[in-house]
Design a protein around this motif. Sequence first.
Motif, PDB file in Angstrom:
ATOM      1  N   GLY A  65      52.508  62.449  22.660  1.00 42.42           N
ATOM      2  CA  GLY A  65      51.356  61.615  22.353  1.00 42.42           C
ATOM      3  C   GLY A  65      50.383  61.481  23.499  1.00 42.42           C
ATOM      4  O   GLY A  65      49.646  60.484  23.593  1.00 42.42           O
ATOM      5  N   GLU A  66      50.342  62.471  24.386  1.00 41.99           N
ATOM      6  CA  GLU A  66      49.433  62.416  25.530  1.00 41.99           C
ATOM      7  C   GLU A  66      47.988  62.607  25.078  1.00 41.99           C
ATOM      8  O   GLU A  66      47.709  63.312  24.108  1.00 41.99           O
ATOM      9  CB  GLU A  66      49.812  63.504  26.545  1.00 41.99           C
ATOM     10  N   LYS A  67      47.083  61.973  25.786  1.00 43.67           N
ATOM     11  CA  LYS A  67      45.671  62.124  25.461  1.00 43.67           C
ATOM     12  C   LYS A  67      45.212  63.554  25.736  1.00 43.67           C
ATOM     13  O   LYS A  67      45.514  64.131  26.778  1.00 43.67           O
ATOM     14  CB  LYS A  67      44.825  61.150  26.287  1.00 43.67           C
ATOM     15  N   LEU A  68      44.487  64.092  24.795  1.00 40.33           N
ATOM     16  CA  LEU A  68      43.955  65.437  24.919  1.00 40.33           C
ATOM     17  C   LEU A  68      42.439  65.355  24.851  1.00 40.33           C
ATOM     18  O   LEU A  68      41.874  64.779  23.923  1.00 40.33           O
ATOM     19  CB  LEU A  68      44.491  66.330  23.793  1.00 40.33           C
ATOM     20  N   TYR A  69      41.786  65.921  25.859  1.00 42.20           N
ATOM     21  CA  TYR A  69      40.334  65.835  25.966  1.00 42.20           C
ATOM     22  C   TYR A  69      39.684  67.156  25.559  1.00 42.20           C
ATOM     23  O   TYR A  69      40.252  68.244  25.752  1.00 42.20           O
ATOM     24  CB  TYR A  69      39.922  65.470  27.392  1.00 42.20           C
ATOM     25  N   THR A 125      38.023  62.034  23.638  1.00 35.45           N
ATOM     26  CA  THR A 125      39.461  62.164  23.410  1.00 35.45           C
ATOM     27  C   THR A 125      39.732  62.632  21.983  1.00 35.45           C
ATOM     28  O   THR A 125      39.103  62.159  21.038  1.00 35.45           O
ATOM     29  CB  THR A 125      40.172  60.818  23.648  1.00 35.45           C
ATOM     30  N   SER A 174      47.368  65.690  34.580  1.00 37.58           N
ATOM     31  CA  SER A 174      48.303  65.774  33.462  1.00 37.58           C
ATOM     32  C   SER A 174      48.961  67.138  33.468  1.00 37.58           C
ATOM     33  O   SER A 174      48.453  68.092  34.067  1.00 37.58           O
ATOM     34  CB  SER A 174      47.562  65.573  32.130  1.00 37.58           C
ATOM     35  N   ASN A 213      45.052  61.269  18.166  1.00 39.10           N
ATOM     36  CA  ASN A 213      46.422  61.650  17.842  1.00 39.10           C
ATOM     37  C   ASN A 213      46.685  61.487  16.353  1.00 39.10           C
ATOM     38  O   ASN A 213      46.243  60.521  15.726  1.00 39.10           O
ATOM     39  CB  ASN A 213      47.423  60.791  18.625  1.00 39.10           C
ATOM     40  N   ALA A 245      50.367  72.169  26.106  1.00 36.40           N
ATOM     41  CA  ALA A 245      49.373  71.412  25.343  1.00 36.40           C
ATOM     42  C   ALA A 245      49.934  70.951  24.006  1.00 36.40           C
ATOM     43  O   ALA A 245      49.710  69.811  23.577  1.00 36.40           O
ATOM     44  CB  ALA A 245      48.129  72.272  25.133  1.00 36.40           C
ATOM     45  N   TYR A 294      50.677  66.901  23.312  1.00 38.54           N
ATOM     46  CA  TYR A 294      49.854  66.228  22.301  1.00 38.54           C
ATOM     47  C   TYR A 294      50.684  65.767  21.100  1.00 38.54           C
ATOM     48  O   TYR A 294      50.598  64.614  20.672  1.00 38.54           O
ATOM     49  CB  TYR A 294      48.743  67.169  21.850  1.00 38.54           C
ATOM     50  N   PHE A 295      51.506  66.662  20.570  1.00 34.68           N
ATOM     51  CA  PHE A 295      52.210  66.351  19.334  1.00 34.68           C
ATOM     52  C   PHE A 295      53.508  65.579  19.552  1.00 34.68           C
ATOM     53  O   PHE A 295      53.892  64.761  18.711  1.00 34.68           O
ATOM     54  CB  PHE A 295      52.523  67.643  18.566  1.00 34.68           C
ATOM     55  N   THR A 333      49.079  69.274  31.070  1.00 37.18           N
ATOM     56  CA  THR A 333      48.192  70.233  30.416  1.00 37.18           C
ATOM     57  C   THR A 333      47.166  70.790  31.398  1.00 37.18           C
ATOM     58  O   THR A 333      46.888  71.996  31.430  1.00 37.18           O
ATOM     59  CB  THR A 333      47.469  69.565  29.234  1.00 37.18           C
TER      60      THR A 333
END
Length: 369
Positions: free
Chosen positions: A303-307, A164, A106, A167, A295, A299-300, A108
């Motif tokens: 809408g990507e997944k953030l771990y 995860t 990704s 969101n 990042a 994310y905001f 990020t």
Amino acid sequence: MAQKASSHVGVCRKFKPHFLMVLAQMGYTFLYFITEASFNHGMNPHVYITYRHIVSGVVMLPFAYFLERKERPKLTFALFLELFVLSLLGVGLTLNMYFASLRYTSPTFLASMVNTIASVTFVIAVALRLEALNLRNPRGLAKVLGTLVSLAGVMTMTLYKGPTVRNLWSPLIHIEGKSSIHENWLKGSILTVASCITWSVWYIMQAITLKRYPAQLSLTTWMSFIGAAQSAVFTVCIEHRRAAWTVGFNIDLWSILYAGVVCSGLVIFIQLWCTEEKGPVFVTMFNPVSTILVAILAYFVLGEKLYIGSILGAAIVIVGLYLLLWGKEGDEVYIIKSEDSSDQTYEEEKDDRIRTITSVKKDALHGEP
């Protein structure tokens, strides 16, 4: 009023490099997403690298030709071979692995891993005795501690994914296209780490080459054209579809133009200017800015997944990086002070010699009949 105006001008001049470097990192931030959109649209990353560096070479060529006309040394065959290897490390090999890894990880993750280049470069430089290390000095200890902490952050991001983060709302922007991201996180991590290592070797070799070829704009232009040729040969060997080389009036074209003109043209010019004004440590300190911006946007906005693993690892990497840079900054301050003191001593000795010669001449004149 005049004093207030002059004070404002002084403040603007003082923080001008800071503002320019933030703009440069913003340019790199958008690069991650526009290339992701282009790859999702079907753009071959190796074709993208080839076209991008053709554009950057064309953009940099007039600046290199006119601004460094008197500074460019003669290009010998041995120097050309050195530039060929330098281009292979910086463009042909590194960027092909780097952007290929974007298919499996990704933006990020990539932005976080870039922050480890300074630490890896430091380790290689110490091994090759190109970097001084004094463990009795707090700055020297900060170098070692920062390197270990940064590498711990890399291992955290690579081996630990974690839960995860939920969101808060739906994505504001959707990137259309066939996405192959997150198909193989381990493969993408290996490609990213390998590209960071070769990138670090490239920085060390670049410092050596600049001693023989002290023309930064011309060196960038050569690497762009040579790297584009290397990437083209590599792409022809692995990509046999002619359609892969076709670029329409869409996101693929805009990503190539943006990367070539903005990132390899304007941003490099800003970095060169800031390096001349503040030094390379100052420029490197702003790399985590793009990590934070990527990042936040991923994310905001997307809408990507953030771990949790990415957040924890990125925080550890940034802490380790700034420890390392604090130690390096101490070295540069020491070197500057040493040079200033030596220059001052030379000037004082020069003045003493002038005064001595003058006094001798006066005594000789007074002694004449």
